[in-house]
Design an enzyme around this catalytic site. Structure first.
Site, PDB file in Angstrom:
ATOM      1  CB  CYS A  25     -22.258 -53.254 -13.809  1.00  0.00           C
ATOM      2  SG  CYS A  25     -23.936 -53.915 -13.785  1.00  0.00           S
ATOM      3  CD  GLN A  69     -26.496 -58.487 -15.705  1.00  0.00           C
ATOM      4  OE1 GLN A  69     -26.717 -58.442 -16.903  1.00  0.00           O
ATOM      5  NE2 GLN A  69     -26.808 -57.483 -14.902  1.00  0.00           N
ATOM      6  NE  ARG A 102     -30.447 -59.434 -11.003  1.00  0.00           N
ATOM      7  CZ  ARG A 102     -29.775 -58.297 -11.206  1.00  0.00           C
ATOM      8  NH1 ARG A 102     -28.460 -58.270 -11.118  1.00  0.00           N
ATOM      9  NH2 ARG A 102     -30.410 -57.182 -11.520  1.00  0.00           N
ATOM     10  CB  THR A 132     -25.529 -44.059   3.526  1.00  0.00           C
ATOM     11  OG1 THR A 132     -26.625 -43.640   2.689  1.00  0.00           O
ATOM     12  CG2 THR A 132     -25.076 -42.896   4.389  1.00  0.00           C
ATOM     13  CB  ALA A 139     -24.032 -51.206  -2.265  1.00  0.00           C
ATOM     14  CG  HIS A 176     -22.680 -58.659 -13.160  1.00  0.00           C
ATOM     15  ND1 HIS A 176     -23.342 -59.067 -12.017  1.00  0.00           N
ATOM     16  CD2 HIS A 176     -23.242 -57.453 -13.501  1.00  0.00           C
ATOM     17  CE1 HIS A 176     -24.241 -58.142 -11.679  1.00  0.00           C
ATOM     18  NE2 HIS A 176     -24.198 -57.161 -12.566  1.00  0.00           N
ATOM     19  N   GLY A 227     -26.416 -56.797  -7.940  1.00  0.00           N
ATOM     20  CA  GLY A 227     -26.721 -55.803  -8.967  1.00  0.00           C
ATOM     21  C   GLY A 227     -28.075 -55.148  -8.732  1.00  0.00           C
TER      22      GLY A 227
END
EC number: 1.2.1.11
Length: 343
Positions: free
Chosen positions: A128, A155, A241, A12, A14, A248, A159
């Site tokens: 990632c 990023q 970020r 459920t 992402a 990214h 994320g």
């Protein structure tokens, strides 16, 4: 060809949703499918390939008769991955729990597929940022061994999960309304201070370690060395970020053992699976996160020599961290197991 019984843990969330999308898009073969999540999400109904499934609470016995278990990540992996493996499932895990375990392969299928069949029940998906960078490093490494990498990442807020997207959206609304922006999540939920990411850059992802590098940065160091099978490779990362929803981006400076020409590196990248070369300065052609979002391939561009070191190569690489940086990479490992009938 035998089809595996498949379970998705975290169905459920992402990454779980991305697993489902990719299974449909790629016609991934399975005999039976089981969707698992926490007790809070159990009972949710999800449709896969036209069939409705009820999400079940994940328990050790959930993995009886499961051949391949796709774990979307999270702390539950530490508990349930060994239980699933004990019951005969091959776990492909998106969390950081097993990445540096010497008994667990850490795999990017385009880079080190030979490690997949060395598993003992668990295969780890890298971070990632490491996955995206490794697709640019490998074609260069195959021409001349890599000695040193200096990387800065840019990023996306996704994320940090859907909460990262919601926080960015809320801050943009507050800013445009002339209100003070509220921050409750970034740079990391456990931090004593939180800062707005809207109209801002946060040079911290995850917690700081004793060496003043963040946990996210040190993942890139150790994981790159493990994937490329060379602990002598020096990796110096800064992870940032940025106020981007998805995908990214990374600026990478690499030093190789011997000089490599731009032409040779571009040619290698053009042949490399999972990589698209977008590189024409005269036409302003270069990778951007807006255009790599929801795409399977990573894009590489801005390829140019170091101005002062003939063994240095600069490049810019961008990829969808929810697809290639998580769900797609894991599913490609599963596809390899099916292709080899090794489950």
């Amino acid at each position: 060809m035998k089809k595996p019984n498949v379970a998705i843990l975290g169905a459920t969330g992402a990454v779980g949703a991305e697993f489902i999308t990719l299974i449909e898009e790629r016609n991934f073969p399975y005999e039976n499918l089981k969707l698992l999540a926490s007790a809070r999400s159990a009972g949710t109904e999800l449709t896969v390939n036209g069939k409705t499934y009820v999400v079940e609470e994940a328990k050790p016995e959930s993995f009886d008769d499961v051949d391949i278990a796709l774990f979307a990540g999270g702390s539950i992996s530490k508990t349930l991955a060994p239980e699933a493996a004990k019951r005969g499932a091959i776990v492909i895990d998106n969390s950081s729990a097993f990445r540096m375990d010497p008994e667990v392969p850490l795999v990017v299928p385009e880079v080190n597929p030979e490690d997949i069949l060395k598993h003992k029940g668990i295969i780890a998906n890298p971070n990632c940022s490491t996955i995206i960078m490794s697709l640019g490093l490998k074609p260069l490494h195959d021409i001349s061994p890599i000695k040193r990498v200096i990387v800065s990442t840019y990023q996306a807020v996704s994320g940090a999960g859907k909460e990262g997207i919601e926080e960015l959206e809320n801050q943009v609304r507050q800013f445009t309304a002339g209100e003070e922006m509220t921050a409750n999540l970034l740079p990391t939920g456990s931090a004593p201070k939180h800062y707005p990411v809207a109209f801002n850059l946060l040079p911290q992802i995850d917690v700081f370690l004793e060496n003043d590098y963040t946990k996210e940065e040190m993942k890139m160091v150790y994981e790159t060395q493990k994937i490329l099978h060379d602990e002598t490779i020096q990796v110096v990362p800064t992870t940032v970020r940025v106020p981007v929803y998805r995908s990214h981006s990374e600026s990478v400076l690499v030093e190789t053992a011997e000089p490599v020409s731009v032409e040779a590196f571009k040619a290698a990248c053009e042949k490399f699976p999972g990589l698209q070369v977008k590189d024409n300065p005269a036409e302003q052609l270069y990778p951007m996160p807006l255009y790599t979002s929801n795409q399977n391939d990573c894009e590489i561009g801005r390829i140019r020599k170091d101005l002062y070191n003939d063994k240095g190569m600069n490049f810019w690489i961008v990829g969808d961290q929810i697809r290639k940086g998580a769900a797609l990479n894991a599913l490609q490992i599963a596809e390899y197991l099916v292709e080899k009938q090794a489950f």
